[in-house]
Motif scaffolding. Structure first.
Motif, short mmCIF file in Angstrom:
data_model
loop_
_atom_site.label_atom_id
_atom_site.label_comp_id
_atom_site.label_asym_id
_atom_site.label_seq_id
_atom_site.Cartn_x
_atom_site.Cartn_y
_atom_site.Cartn_z
N LEU A 1 10.12 -3.14 2.50
CA LEU A 1 8.76 -3.30 1.98
C LEU A 1 8.81 -4.04 0.64
N ALA A 2 9.70 -3.61 -0.24
CA ALA A 2 9.82 -4.25 -1.56
C ALA A 2 10.23 -5.71 -1.41
N ALA A 3 11.18 -6.00 -0.53
CA ALA A 3 11.61 -7.39 -0.32
C ALA A 3 10.46 -8.24 0.21
N LEU A 4 9.71 -7.70 1.14
CA LEU A 4 8.57 -8.43 1.69
C LEU A 4 7.52 -8.70 0.61
N LEU A 5 7.22 -7.69 -0.20
CA LEU A 5 6.25 -7.88 -1.28
C LEU A 5 6.75 -8.88 -2.31
N ARG A 6 8.05 -8.85 -2.63
CA ARG A 6 8.60 -9.83 -3.58
C ARG A 6 8.43 -11.25 -3.05
N TYR A 7 8.49 -11.42 -1.74
CA TYR A 7 8.31 -12.73 -1.14
C TYR A 7 6.83 -13.14 -1.08
N VAL A 8 5.98 -12.21 -0.64
CA VAL A 8 4.58 -12.53 -0.36
C VAL A 8 3.70 -12.60 -1.61
N MET A 9 3.88 -11.69 -2.54
CA MET A 9 2.95 -11.59 -3.68
C MET A 9 2.84 -12.88 -4.49
N PRO A 10 3.92 -13.61 -4.75
CA PRO A 10 3.75 -14.87 -5.49
C PRO A 10 2.95 -15.93 -4.73
N LEU A 11 2.83 -15.78 -3.43
CA LEU A 11 2.08 -16.73 -2.61
C LEU A 11 0.58 -16.45 -2.58
N LEU A 12 0.18 -15.26 -3.01
CA LEU A 12 -1.22 -14.86 -2.96
C LEU A 12 -1.92 -15.22 -4.28
N PRO A 13 -3.22 -15.51 -4.21
CA PRO A 13 -3.96 -15.88 -5.44
C PRO A 13 -4.05 -14.71 -6.41
N ARG A 14 -3.64 -14.92 -7.65
CA ARG A 14 -3.68 -13.87 -8.67
C ARG A 14 -5.11 -13.56 -9.12
N GLU A 15 -6.01 -14.52 -8.96
CA GLU A 15 -7.39 -14.33 -9.43
C GLU A 15 -8.23 -13.49 -8.45
N ARG A 16 -7.66 -13.14 -7.34
CA ARG A 16 -8.35 -12.30 -6.35
C ARG A 16 -7.61 -10.97 -6.20
N PRO A 17 -8.36 -9.92 -5.84
CA PRO A 17 -7.68 -8.64 -5.63
C PRO A 17 -6.75 -8.69 -4.42
N ASN A 18 -5.61 -8.09 -4.57
CA ASN A 18 -4.64 -8.01 -3.47
C ASN A 18 -4.52 -6.56 -3.03
N HIS A 19 -4.81 -6.32 -1.76
CA HIS A 19 -4.91 -4.98 -1.21
C HIS A 19 -3.76 -4.73 -0.24
N LEU A 20 -3.16 -3.54 -0.31
CA LEU A 20 -2.10 -3.16 0.62
C LEU A 20 -2.60 -1.98 1.44
N LEU A 21 -2.91 -2.23 2.69
CA LEU A 21 -3.51 -1.24 3.57
C LEU A 21 -2.43 -0.37 4.22
N GLY A 22 -2.66 0.95 4.20
CA GLY A 22 -1.80 1.86 4.93
C GLY A 22 -0.55 2.31 4.20
N ILE A 23 -0.36 1.89 2.97
CA ILE A 23 0.80 2.29 2.18
C ILE A 23 0.29 3.22 1.09
N GLY A 24 0.77 4.47 1.06
CA GLY A 24 0.21 5.41 0.11
C GLY A 24 1.20 6.37 -0.53
N ASP A 25 2.50 6.25 -0.21
CA ASP A 25 3.45 7.15 -0.85
C ASP A 25 3.72 6.67 -2.28
N VAL A 26 4.07 7.60 -3.13
CA VAL A 26 4.20 7.34 -4.56
C VAL A 26 5.18 6.20 -4.85
N GLU A 27 6.35 6.26 -4.26
CA GLU A 27 7.38 5.24 -4.53
C GLU A 27 6.91 3.84 -4.13
N SER A 28 6.29 3.72 -2.96
CA SER A 28 5.81 2.41 -2.51
C SER A 28 4.67 1.89 -3.37
N ILE A 29 3.81 2.77 -3.82
CA ILE A 29 2.72 2.36 -4.71
C ILE A 29 3.29 1.84 -6.03
#
Length: 140
Positions: free
Chosen positions: A10-38
Protein backbone atom coordinates in the motif's frame (compact mmCIF):
# COMPACT_ATOMS: atom_id res chain seq x y z
CA UNK A 1 -10.41 -2.67 2.56
CA UNK A 2 -7.04 -3.32 1.08
CA UNK A 3 -4.80 -1.97 -1.61
CA UNK A 4 -1.95 -4.36 -2.24
CA UNK A 5 -1.11 -7.55 -0.41
CA UNK A 6 0.04 -5.81 2.75
CA UNK A 7 0.77 -2.37 4.21
CA UNK A 8 4.19 -2.15 2.59
CA UNK A 9 2.62 -2.63 -0.85
CA UNK A 10 0.00 0.00 0.00
CA UNK A 11 2.78 2.43 0.95
CA UNK A 12 4.73 1.65 -2.24
CA UNK A 13 1.63 2.18 -4.36
CA UNK A 14 0.85 5.49 -2.65
CA UNK A 15 4.48 6.65 -3.06
CA UNK A 16 4.07 6.02 -6.79
CA UNK A 17 0.55 7.40 -7.29
CA UNK A 18 0.38 10.45 -5.01
CA UNK A 19 2.92 12.57 -6.95
CA UNK A 20 0.84 11.99 -10.09
CA UNK A 21 -2.36 13.38 -8.55
CA UNK A 22 -3.20 17.11 -8.48
CA UNK A 23 -2.17 18.68 -5.15
CA UNK A 24 -4.78 21.44 -5.49
CA UNK A 25 -7.61 18.91 -5.27
CA UNK A 26 -8.56 16.68 -2.35
CA UNK A 27 -7.19 13.16 -2.60
CA UNK A 28 -9.42 10.49 -1.05
CA UNK A 29 -8.48 6.92 -0.11
CA UNK A 30 -11.61 4.76 0.05
CA UNK A 31 -11.79 1.68 2.24
CA UNK A 32 -8.53 2.18 4.15
CA UNK A 33 -9.10 2.93 7.82
CA UNK A 34 -6.53 1.25 10.06
CA UNK A 35 -4.30 3.58 12.06
CA UNK A 36 -0.99 2.58 10.47
CA UNK A 37 -2.29 2.93 6.90
CA UNK A 38 -3.86 6.30 7.66
CA UNK A 39 -0.59 7.57 9.11
CA UNK A 40 1.28 6.45 5.99
CA UNK A 41 -1.39 7.94 3.71
CA UNK A 42 -1.37 11.33 5.43
CA UNK A 43 2.43 11.53 5.21
CA UNK A 44 2.17 10.84 1.48
CA UNK A 45 -0.53 13.46 0.84
CA UNK A 46 -3.88 11.68 1.19
CA UNK A 47 -6.45 14.19 2.47
CA UNK A 48 -9.46 12.08 3.41
CA UNK A 49 -10.24 8.47 4.29
CA UNK A 50 -13.45 6.47 4.41
CA UNK A 51 -13.73 3.07 6.04
CA UNK A 52 -16.04 0.89 8.09
CA UNK A 53 -13.03 -0.60 9.92
CA UNK A 54 -13.40 1.25 13.28
CA UNK A 55 -17.14 0.63 13.51
CA UNK A 56 -16.80 -3.00 12.46
CA UNK A 57 -14.20 -3.52 15.20
CA UNK A 58 -16.60 -2.04 17.74
CA UNK A 59 -19.44 -4.30 16.66
CA UNK A 60 -17.10 -7.27 17.08
CA UNK A 61 -15.95 -6.36 20.60
CA UNK A 62 -12.72 -4.48 19.94
CA UNK A 63 -11.96 -0.99 21.22
CA UNK A 64 -9.20 1.15 19.74
CA UNK A 65 -7.05 2.78 22.41
CA UNK A 66 -3.95 4.92 22.49
CA UNK A 67 -2.11 1.79 23.66
CA UNK A 68 -3.40 -0.61 21.01
CA UNK A 69 -6.62 -2.51 20.50
CA UNK A 70 -8.50 -4.06 23.39
CA UNK A 71 -10.93 -7.00 23.10
CA UNK A 72 -13.47 -6.39 25.87
CA UNK A 73 -14.61 -10.02 25.95
CA UNK A 74 -11.27 -11.24 27.30
CA UNK A 75 -11.42 -12.57 30.85
CA UNK A 76 -8.63 -10.22 31.96
CA UNK A 77 -11.13 -7.32 31.87
CA UNK A 78 -13.72 -9.00 34.12
CA UNK A 79 -12.45 -7.20 37.24
CA UNK A 80 -10.76 -4.22 35.55
CA UNK A 81 -12.68 -1.20 36.79
CA UNK A 82 -10.48 1.30 35.01
CA UNK A 83 -11.72 3.38 32.09
CA UNK A 84 -11.77 1.86 28.63
CA UNK A 85 -8.98 4.27 27.62
CA UNK A 86 -7.54 6.50 30.36
CA UNK A 87 -6.16 8.87 27.69
CA UNK A 88 -9.60 9.46 26.15
CA UNK A 89 -12.05 12.14 27.26
CA UNK A 90 -14.95 10.58 25.35
CA UNK A 91 -18.31 9.55 26.80
CA UNK A 92 -17.59 5.81 26.89
CA UNK A 93 -14.19 6.13 28.60
CA UNK A 94 -15.52 8.66 31.10
CA UNK A 95 -18.64 6.69 32.04
CA UNK A 96 -17.96 2.96 31.53
CA UNK A 97 -15.26 0.69 32.94
CA UNK A 98 -13.58 -2.15 31.11
CA UNK A 99 -15.30 -4.53 33.57
CA UNK A 100 -18.74 -3.13 32.72
CA UNK A 101 -18.09 -3.38 28.98
CA UNK A 102 -16.76 -6.92 29.50
CA UNK A 103 -19.99 -7.76 31.37
CA UNK A 104 -22.13 -6.33 28.55
CA UNK A 105 -20.16 -8.34 25.98
CA UNK A 106 -20.44 -11.61 27.93
CA UNK A 107 -24.17 -11.01 28.56
CA UNK A 108 -24.64 -10.43 24.82
CA UNK A 109 -26.18 -7.04 25.61
CA UNK A 110 -26.60 -5.18 22.29
CA UNK A 111 -25.73 -1.82 23.88
CA UNK A 112 -22.06 -2.82 23.99
CA UNK A 113 -21.86 -2.69 20.18
CA UNK A 114 -23.03 0.91 20.13
CA UNK A 115 -20.75 1.92 23.01
CA UNK A 116 -17.65 0.41 21.41
CA UNK A 117 -18.57 1.89 18.03
CA UNK A 118 -19.04 5.33 19.62
CA UNK A 119 -15.69 5.00 21.36
CA UNK A 120 -13.89 3.93 18.17
CA UNK A 121 -15.34 6.86 16.24
CA UNK A 122 -14.12 9.20 18.99
CA UNK A 123 -10.69 7.55 18.83
CA UNK A 124 -10.49 8.08 15.06
CA UNK A 125 -11.72 11.68 15.33
CA UNK A 126 -9.01 12.38 17.92
CA UNK A 127 -6.38 10.67 15.76
CA UNK A 128 -7.29 12.83 12.77
CA UNK A 129 -7.43 16.02 14.89
CA UNK A 130 -3.93 15.24 16.15
CA UNK A 131 -2.69 14.71 12.59
CA UNK A 132 -4.28 17.98 11.43
CA UNK A 133 -2.58 19.83 14.29
CA UNK A 134 0.77 18.30 13.32
CA UNK A 135 0.26 19.34 9.69
CA UNK A 136 -0.47 22.93 10.78
CA UNK A 137 2.71 22.92 12.90
CA UNK A 138 4.73 21.48 9.97
CA UNK A 139 5.52 18.37 11.99
CA UNK A 140 4.02 16.03 9.42
Amino acid sequence: GSLGRDRSELAALLRYVMPLLPRERPNHLLGIGDVESIQVGVRLGVDTFDSCWPTRLGRHGTALTRHGSLKVGQASYRDDYGPLDASCDGFVSRHHSRAYLHHLWRAKEPAVHGLLTLHNIKFMADLMADMRAKIWRDEL
